[in-house]
Each structure stands twice: as C-alpha cells, then as structure tokens.
Design an enzyme around this catalytic site. Structure first.
Site, PDB file in Angstrom:
ATOM      1  CG  ASP A 184      -2.052   1.009   1.111  1.00  0.00           C
ATOM      2  OD1 ASP A 184      -2.260   1.551   0.005  1.00  0.00           O
ATOM      3  OD2 ASP A 184      -2.711   1.274   2.132  1.00  0.00           O
ATOM      4  NE  ARG A 188      -3.883   5.475   0.607  1.00  0.00           N
ATOM      5  CZ  ARG A 188      -3.722   5.195  -0.673  1.00  0.00           C
ATOM      6  NH1 ARG A 188      -3.690   6.181  -1.557  1.00  0.00           N
ATOM      7  NH2 ARG A 188      -3.609   3.953  -1.094  1.00  0.00           N
ATOM      8  CG  ASN A 189      -0.360   4.557   3.521  1.00  0.00           C
ATOM      9  OD1 ASN A 189      -1.139   5.060   4.324  1.00  0.00           O
ATOM     10  ND2 ASN A 189      -0.702   3.567   2.720  1.00  0.00           N
ATOM     11  CG  ASP A 205      -0.549   3.901   7.888  1.00  0.00           C
ATOM     12  OD1 ASP A 205      -0.804   2.703   8.068  1.00  0.00           O
ATOM     13  OD2 ASP A 205      -1.256   4.831   8.313  1.00  0.00           O
TER      14      ASP A 205
HETATM   15  P1  AMP Z   1      -2.692   7.045  10.145  1.00  0.00           P
HETATM   16  O1  AMP Z   1      -3.160   6.360  11.372  1.00  0.00           O
HETATM   17  O2  AMP Z   1      -1.264   6.698   9.872  1.00  0.00           O
HETATM   18  O3  AMP Z   1      -3.583   6.773   9.012  1.00  0.00           O
HETATM   19  O4  AMP Z   1      -2.674   8.618  10.435  1.00  0.00           O
HETATM   20  C1  AMP Z   1      -3.770   9.509  10.242  1.00  0.00           C
HETATM   21  C2  AMP Z   1      -3.252  10.932  10.138  1.00  0.00           C
HETATM   22  O5  AMP Z   1      -2.604  11.324  11.364  1.00  0.00           O
HETATM   23  C3  AMP Z   1      -2.193  11.121   9.055  1.00  0.00           C
HETATM   24  O6  AMP Z   1      -2.789  11.428   7.823  1.00  0.00           O
HETATM   25  C4  AMP Z   1      -1.357  12.275   9.598  1.00  0.00           C
HETATM   26  O7  AMP Z   1      -1.921  13.516   9.224  1.00  0.00           O
HETATM   27  C5  AMP Z   1      -1.441  12.106  11.096  1.00  0.00           C
HETATM   28  N1  AMP Z   1      -0.265  11.381  11.603  1.00  0.00           N
HETATM   29  C6  AMP Z   1      -0.079  10.039  11.700  1.00  0.00           C
HETATM   30  N2  AMP Z   1       1.119   9.738  12.210  1.00  0.00           N
HETATM   31  C7  AMP Z   1       1.746  10.899  12.446  1.00  0.00           C
HETATM   32  C8  AMP Z   1       3.053  11.264  12.963  1.00  0.00           C
HETATM   33  N3  AMP Z   1       3.927  10.327  13.334  1.00  0.00           N
HETATM   34  N4  AMP Z   1       3.344  12.565  13.052  1.00  0.00           N
HETATM   35  C9  AMP Z   1       2.452  13.516  12.663  1.00  0.00           C
HETATM   36  N5  AMP Z   1       1.234  13.251  12.173  1.00  0.00           N
HETATM   37  C10 AMP Z   1       0.870  11.969  12.055  1.00  0.00           C
END
Ligand code: AMP
Length: 333
Positions: A184, A188-189, A205
């Site tokens: 994936d 976005r990841n 991600d």
């Molecule tokens: P995720 O759970 O990875 O899908 O994260 C959802 C959203 O949270 C992402 O699109 C980022 O905007 C934010 N996010 C996730 N991980 C981080 C991180 N380590 N630092 C800053 N923002 C994050």
C-alpha cells in the site's frame, strides 16, 4: 489533558476493513526478537488531535522518559478505537512489525501503551503530517484546498521533489532487503518532518486503510478494500503482491509527487481505472516532470513484473538526479 481524559467522540464510525499483510509473522520476522516496548500512560500528556487513521484518532502528545537525554518529547499517539478481539490483533501485529522495522526513512516507533484504555501506539512526531496533504498544500492549487491553513512554504521545487522521492526509495530499498512487501505504498502513507534546512520523508503506515482517504480504496467483496489506482495489473486481476508490485506503486508515488498530490486517474471511476490499468494505459507525464523522472515511472510500469526496474537502481538514479539535476530542472523550478 491527561491521556484517557479524552474519550473518542461519539461520531466515531466503525473500523474500516483492510487487507492484511500475511508476511507480518512469516519468513524473516519469525526469527526476529519482537519485543515491543511498553510506555506508561502516566508518562503521556495529550495535546491535540492530528488526524484519524485506520485504527482510530491520532494525537500530538508529550511523552516523558522516552530517552535518557531529553526530559519530554513530542510524539504522535495512535489510539485504537472499538477494541474488539480482531482489531486488538491487528494493533498488536502492526506494533510487532513496527518494532522490527528500523531505518532512517521508516517512521520511528517507540512502543505501545496498554495499561488501560484506549490502547495506543507511540511514534516520532512528523511535523508536516502526511505527504499527500503536504504536496497539495505546496502545489499550484493550495489556495483552493483547505490545506491553505498550513504554514506557507511556497510551491515545491523540482530538487525538493527529487529529494522526497529519493527518501521514499531509500525506505523501500530497506523493506526490499527484508523481503517485506508493503502492498500500500502511496503518498498518504508517508509522513513529512524537518531535517535541518530540508525536508525529511519517511514511510509511516503499514496498515491498509484510511478513513479520510477512503476514496483511494475500492471495496471488493465485504471487508476487502484495495488501493486499485496504485496497483499493477497482476495485483488487480490475481491479487498477487510482490516486491515488483511495490515497484509499480512507487512509480505511482513518483507521479503523485510530480502532480502535487493528484489522485491517480482522478478523472475516472474505480471500475474505469481498473479497465485502464489492465488494458495497459499509462498515467500521463505530469507537466513539471523531467524526462529522466518520466523514464523512471515508465520503468516501474512495465506490464511484465520481471521487466520492471529494481528499487536499488531507482534509488541510485534518484540520488544522481538530486546531486546534479539537469539544467532545465532549474528553469522549470
Ligand atoms: P494514520 O493512522 O497513519 O492513518 O494517520 C492519520 C493521520 O494522522 C495522518 O494522515 C497524519 O496527518 C497524522 N499522523 C499520523 N502519524 C503521524 C506522525 N507520526 N506525526 C504527525 N502526524 C501523524
């Protein structure tokens, strides 16, 4: 706000489904020490919400006792909403995987917080958030997108785009060396932080779905969501995911970078996009894309998986381009 003092809001919808990566417990990972670090809830103080992911809400927080040389550190906390048996297992599996993956272009994972609810994962904080949002906020349409609220950094230059692509390629070289197939890979990841004067990009991600990016996934059957716009014909037709299918996705990531975060085949519906990809139509060369980078994309999009470029070569070609960008790059930039 103390961790736990902030219950998930009532509008939380259910977990999205995702396709599991069967490698988490297989092959090389079976032999690795998967000792996930535990972080005390009392050491975490939530600041505010950063976003919403596959598992639940993501918060910015301060965390104490993480490293001997600093008192408190800013971290990103991913919480697990609706923890049932199956989502707990997914959570545990992602934590074990992240413990094993350690590289400068993979987001740093500090550990889990499991003393009480909600379960949470603790990551390094990447100040600029996910790469797709970042690209859109630094592209020509930033003013018509909500991302205009982000601090203005101006439009990305071609050397910056090459630098971003090179860092993702470096993370992919590492994953390929472990024979880990991501399945994936998409902007976005990936996450964006600062590194001195420059940008630091990391693959961030390893789950396989996003509530906020649900239109990037196509639901096939009940639970399965597939990022078809990033997938090669053999993955779409036969669900075959390999290091070579990751290379195809890397080509799409290059395309996303050079279009400032457009959705691949944005003009097509999911079924039309599937038709196009399986018939061998290619994404168009983005306007700001030098011919060398377009060649890389095309090398990633060979129909025959064995004919595709390998990630090590892509990485070194990108590094060479970063070091000596062709003259016209500056003119375009
Ligand atoms: P995720 O759970 O990875 O899908 O994260 C959802 C959203 O949270 C992402 O699109 C980022 O905007 C934010 N996010 C996730 N991980 C981080 C991180 N380590 N630092 C800053 N923002 C994050």
């Amino acid at each position: 706000m103390n961790f736990g003092a902030s219950p998930p809001s009532s509008d939380d919808s259910g977990m999205s489904s995702f396709v599991e990566n069967p490698q988490y417990f297989c092959g090389i990972f079976k032999d690795k020490d998967m000792c996930v670090q535990h972080i005390k809830r009392q050491d975490i103080v939530l600041k505010w919400e950063l976003g919403e992911g596959a598992f639940g809400k993501v918060y910015l927080a301060e965390c104490a006792n993480l490293s001997p040389d600093s008192d408190k550190m800013l971290v990103a906390i991913k919480t697990l909403k609706d923890a049932n048996e199956s989502t707990r297992q997914d959570f545990q599996r992602e934590a074990e995987l992240l413990t094993v993956l350690q590289h400068q272009n993979i987001v740093r994972f500090y550990g889990v917080c499991t003393d009480g609810e909600p379960l949470a994962m603790v990551f390094e904080y990447m100040r600029h958030g996910d790469l797709n949002r970042f690209l859109r906020a630094h592209g020509p349409d930033a003013h018509i997108l909500e991302e205009v609220k982000m601090p203005p950094l101006g439009q990305l230059t071609l050397p910056q785009m090459l630098h971003i692509a090179g860092q993702i390629a470096s993370g992919m070289v590492y994953l390929a060396s472990l024979h880990f197939v991501h399945r994936d890979l998409a902007t976005r990841n990936c996450l964006v932080g600062d590194m001195g004067e420059g940008l630091m990009v990391k693959i961030g991600d390893f789950g396989m779905s996003r509530d906020i990016y649900s239109t990037d996934y196509y639901r096939v059957g009940g639970r399965t969501m597939l990022p078809i716009r990033w997938m090669p014909p053999e993955s779409i037709m036969y669900r075959k995911f390999t290091t070579e299918s990751d290379i195809w996705s890397f080509g799409v990531v290059l395309w996303e970078i050079f279009t400032y975060g457009k959705q691949p085949w944005y003009q097509l519906s999911n079924s039309e996009a599937i038709e196009c990809i399986t018939q061998g139509r290619e994404l168009e060369r983005p306007r700001t894309c030098p011919k060398e980078v377009h060649c890389l994309m095309q090398g990633c999009w060979q129909r025959e998986p064995q004919q595709r470029l390998v990630i090590k070569d892509i990485h070194s070609r990108l590094l060479a381009l970063v070091k000596s960008p062709p003259i016209y790059l500056d003119i375009l930039g």
